[in-house]
Design an enzyme around this catalytic site. Structure first.
Site, short mmCIF file in Angstrom:
data_model
loop_
_atom_site.label_atom_id
_atom_site.label_comp_id
_atom_site.label_asym_id
_atom_site.label_seq_id
_atom_site.Cartn_x
_atom_site.Cartn_y
_atom_site.Cartn_z
N HIS F 15 -57.92 -15.25 -16.39
CA HIS F 15 -56.81 -14.36 -16.82
C HIS F 15 -55.60 -14.52 -15.80
CE1 HIS F 15 -57.99 -10.25 -14.68
NE2 HIS F 15 -58.45 -11.34 -14.10
N CYS F 34 -53.76 -11.91 -7.94
CA CYS F 34 -54.15 -11.69 -9.51
C CYS F 34 -53.13 -12.04 -10.51
CB CYS F 34 -54.54 -10.41 -9.78
SG CYS F 34 -55.93 -9.67 -8.82
N HIS F 40 -56.70 -17.42 -12.57
CA HIS F 40 -58.05 -17.31 -11.93
C HIS F 40 -59.26 -16.83 -13.09
CE1 HIS F 40 -56.73 -13.09 -11.38
NE2 HIS F 40 -57.99 -12.87 -11.17
N HIS F 42 -63.18 -15.24 -14.05
CA HIS F 42 -64.22 -14.23 -13.43
C HIS F 42 -65.54 -14.28 -14.42
CE1 HIS F 42 -62.00 -11.83 -10.77
NE2 HIS F 42 -61.05 -11.62 -11.76
N ASP F 80 -65.68 -15.78 -24.43
CA ASP F 80 -66.35 -16.34 -23.57
C ASP F 80 -65.55 -17.90 -23.41
OD1 ASP F 80 -68.31 -17.10 -21.74
OD2 ASP F 80 -69.62 -18.28 -23.27
N HIS F 81 -65.51 -18.33 -22.22
CA HIS F 81 -64.72 -19.51 -21.74
C HIS F 81 -63.29 -19.61 -22.36
CE1 HIS F 81 -68.54 -20.81 -20.41
NE2 HIS F 81 -68.10 -22.05 -19.90
N GLU F 125 -66.11 -6.78 -13.57
CA GLU F 125 -65.20 -7.73 -13.47
C GLU F 125 -65.69 -8.74 -12.20
OE1 GLU F 125 -60.39 -7.86 -13.80
OE2 GLU F 125 -60.80 -7.66 -11.80
#
Lengths: 136, 136, 136, 136, 136, 136
Positions: F15, F34, F40, F42, F80-81, F125
């Site tokens: 994100h 950020c 980047h 998580h 996811d991913h 996070e």
């Protein structure tokens, strides 16, 4: 450069520590509460380590998705929500200590993984009791 | 097949890093806030690893209950809720760094564990600062 | 919709549980090994929870970088690598139990955080001993 | 006696697994959801291990504050909150698998740490996917 | 100011989910692999929370040593290394789901803890399956 | 007696924090690293809590297998991913802060879970940045 990849999986199982060639009294004396004839159980945390050369094209030592699938097929489906003493053939004669469970996991995976990889097993029976089986 | 068993225990202690042959200024320069003369402290997490052959009759490398009892007798009772610098004889002259604490733990346990077992110590001073002492 | 954000920080400190209006004998009887006059210590894990409305423009309840900086300024710099009984003014008369440390942390942060936020403190003295201070 | 010290640090980054010499179809077939052209990301946990002799005067194998500062300077500032494929020069041609990230970390730190220390890298991409790079 | 203290303990046990008023087929359909007639098991992690006023003289809400001793006496000695279905009287008619185990723990502790304290139970059956029982 | 059950799942995503109505300069000033335009990522840890009455016949508040399947269908398969900013429709206009991600998860699950259950979301996070969304 040899590099290790490690995949963590888990399973939940019941067991009882017992040597059938001993008297009940000796079993109780040696194995204590782990000898409860009605069994007890654990959340086992399993780490499977493969050591090999990263592939030049993929950058992978081993595809972790395939390793996870292999562990699920060979280990999780056979051990998860099972009773080692009653449900798992390898432990009909073998005491299901963490040491022996780790050894059996190693044997089952060794048969499926190319010998160019070293294979090592770490098994957490609890957060405080851990076994490492380094193989041959 | 040599196999490792690992037992995790913990203790909480105070310490101060200090070299008594140095000036206060040099101690402060080298050890920084760890040199606080009033001490600070940690929750130490201790992993004791024994490497040996599983016993054929028990399936144990070592009885983890006995290993836990031994660690409690030799280490926890002597270090837990203590001040390394003031309460523990081994650290009257020796700086209680995690490296030195791990070495002293190894020495105290080595004297009580059969030499057929290899002995290795891992000590977490914090989640981020860890020491491994592999012994001789 | 009121939403909570939580920031985790840590510090390492020494302390001793002691009530100076009691005899040494009573202190030892009540506080046991926590009464060691030479102190012991812990890795404290601190969770600071703020409850408020997310800002429409940022999507933040509170900027976590600013919350981390505030905790470091007000708490970590004053408690980390310190001895609660000797180095921290708030505990000259107050017994540094986890309950009281959590209360003091709440008071110090409450003075710096807008009252539109609820503030709650959770403090791990060890992995097994935890305190929650919910504030007014 | 050679002793190991280990420092844990972390960084958060985005990446995509991709081999630019392959077709999109083959990339998708080999790397699956990790090949998403819009990237995904991880919280990487990094363990840096140095093995050496404890210094007689300090009791340190290596000053952990200096090791932390070095890791932050060489690794965290360059990787944290970055996109490996787009922002990090070493991965312009190299696929940012965990294996390759660990190797690059080793190379960057090896250049800054005295050769009297052995250097080993362990990198957690997730809690379940782990790589160990032992170096030369 | 009401403050909470939480003590973490653990036990390892076997169980089987089963409703004896149902057919085997329905039991298998509803409970799946948790219905294995040979049992499976878990490492249960138990958090006991007491909410009350800190004592002015001790700074304690409750003496955590006494709380640990009470949990060991009432819960750990009765559940650890046991089979819920066979060894624990409360589960002869009651299905040992995590929900019901948490309720029974609450009832057993509620009978031993002064009503001036609120009592809440959190039970981890696995790292991923958790129950909170808030009591009356 | 109302009881809570909690299921933990995880997903890995990329994100970038950005408010498209602001200048690049203001975005960088407010969101710092950020705001990296290359993203980047998580490893998000998700806890879904349902509060309700245990069923008399099963002893379940909710079948955790069904809850896990529901979370995977509604959340994991969609997040996811993935890249929140580019791949997830809900975040085309909404900044993917942890607060907003938790809110969207709550909305997606609330539509699928009977209103007799209260629903609460906790999202990690990172290990140190956590959000709780309690719903209506």
């Amino acid at each position: 450069m040899r590099t290790a990849v490690i995949r963590k999986e888990h399973f939940n199982a019941a067991h009882r520590l017992h040597n059938s060639s001993w008297s009940d009294e000796k079993n109780h004396q040696v194995f204590g509460k782990c000898n409860n004839p009605n069994f007890h159980g654990h959340n086992y945390e399993l780490y499977v380590k493969l050591i090999g050369e990263p592939d030049r094209e993929t950058g992978y030592v081993y595809d972790m998705k395939k390793l996870s699938d292999l562990i699920r097929e060979e280990i999780i489906q056979k051990f998860d929500h099972k009773n080692f003493n009653r449900d798992v053939p390898e432990f009909q004669e073998l005491n299901p200590t963490a040491e022996n469970i780790a050894m059996v996991i190693w044997q089952k995976l060794r048969a499926r993984i190319d010998l160019k990889y070293d294979l090592k097993i770490t098994l957490y029976e609890t957060e405080r009791n851990i076994v490492e089986y380094p193989g041959a």
